[in-house]
Design a protein around this motif. Structure first.
Motif, short mmCIF file in Angstrom:
data_model
loop_
_atom_site.label_atom_id
_atom_site.label_comp_id
_atom_site.label_asym_id
_atom_site.label_seq_id
_atom_site.Cartn_x
_atom_site.Cartn_y
_atom_site.Cartn_z
N ILE A 26 -7.60 3.14 0.97
CA ILE A 26 -8.82 2.32 1.00
C ILE A 26 -8.84 1.27 -0.11
O ILE A 26 -9.70 0.41 -0.12
CB ILE A 26 -10.10 3.18 0.93
CG1 ILE A 26 -10.14 4.05 -0.32
CG2 ILE A 26 -10.23 4.01 2.20
CD1 ILE A 26 -11.47 4.74 -0.53
N GLN A 63 1.94 4.95 1.04
CA GLN A 63 1.82 5.68 2.31
C GLN A 63 1.76 7.18 2.02
O GLN A 63 2.52 7.70 1.22
CB GLN A 63 3.02 5.39 3.21
CG GLN A 63 3.20 3.92 3.54
CD GLN A 63 2.04 3.37 4.36
OE1 GLN A 63 1.59 3.98 5.30
NE2 GLN A 63 1.58 2.19 3.98
N GLU A 79 0.83 -1.20 0.00
CA GLU A 79 0.00 0.00 0.00
C GLU A 79 0.87 1.25 0.00
O GLU A 79 1.86 1.32 0.74
CB GLU A 79 -0.88 0.03 1.25
CG GLU A 79 -1.86 -1.09 1.34
CD GLU A 79 -2.66 -1.06 2.64
OE1 GLU A 79 -2.45 -0.15 3.47
OE2 GLU A 79 -3.49 -1.95 2.80
N ASN A 127 0.96 10.83 4.41
CA ASN A 127 0.63 11.41 5.71
C ASN A 127 -0.82 11.89 5.75
O ASN A 127 -1.30 12.53 4.82
CB ASN A 127 1.56 12.57 6.05
CG ASN A 127 2.95 12.10 6.38
OD1 ASN A 127 3.16 10.94 6.72
ND2 ASN A 127 3.92 12.99 6.28
N GLU A 128 -1.50 11.55 6.84
CA GLU A 128 -2.85 11.98 7.13
C GLU A 128 -3.90 11.45 6.16
O GLU A 128 -5.00 11.98 6.07
CB GLU A 128 -2.92 13.51 7.23
CG GLU A 128 -2.01 14.07 8.32
CD GLU A 128 -2.13 15.58 8.46
OE1 GLU A 128 -3.17 16.15 8.10
OE2 GLU A 128 -1.17 16.17 8.95
N TYR A 129 -3.56 10.41 5.41
CA TYR A 129 -4.53 9.77 4.51
C TYR A 129 -4.59 8.29 4.82
O TYR A 129 -3.57 7.68 5.15
CB TYR A 129 -4.13 9.95 3.04
CG TYR A 129 -4.37 11.34 2.51
CD1 TYR A 129 -5.57 11.67 1.88
CD2 TYR A 129 -3.40 12.32 2.64
CE1 TYR A 129 -5.79 12.93 1.39
CE2 TYR A 129 -3.61 13.60 2.16
CZ TYR A 129 -4.81 13.91 1.54
OH TYR A 129 -5.02 15.16 1.06
N LYS A 130 -5.78 7.71 4.68
CA LYS A 130 -5.94 6.28 4.87
C LYS A 130 -6.16 5.63 3.50
O LYS A 130 -7.06 6.03 2.76
CB LYS A 130 -7.13 5.98 5.78
CG LYS A 130 -7.32 4.50 6.01
CD LYS A 130 -8.50 4.20 6.89
CE LYS A 130 -8.61 2.69 7.01
NZ LYS A 130 -9.78 2.28 7.74
#
Length: 70
Positions: free
Chosen positions: A44, A37, A35, A39-42
């Motif tokens: 999905i 990476q 996945e 910052n501050e994001y997920k």
């Protein structure tokens, strides 16, 4: 290299940039890749467009394919 089988190119994009390209034999599943990476994001999933999420357990490759991180 997949000898004797027709293959298709699967390109993975994140933020509009290519982060990986693989060749997959016709009709095969794609092995899930790491996945991205951010910052501050997920993360999905990987999507073929805005709504169609790719299922690595059931979706098979039958053409060149672009997958986009969301």
């Amino acid at each position: 290299l997949l000898i004797g089988k027709q293959t298709y190119k699967v390109t993975f994009y994140c933020d509009g940039k290519i982060i990986n390209e693989i060749n997959v034999a016709k009709g095969d599943l794609i092995e899930n890749i790491e996945e991205p990476q951010k910052n501050e994001y997920k993360f999905i999933g990987w999507f073929t467009d805005k709504e169609d999420k790719w299922n690595f357990y059931s979706d098979c490759v039958y053409c060149d394919l672009d997958l986009f991180a969301k």
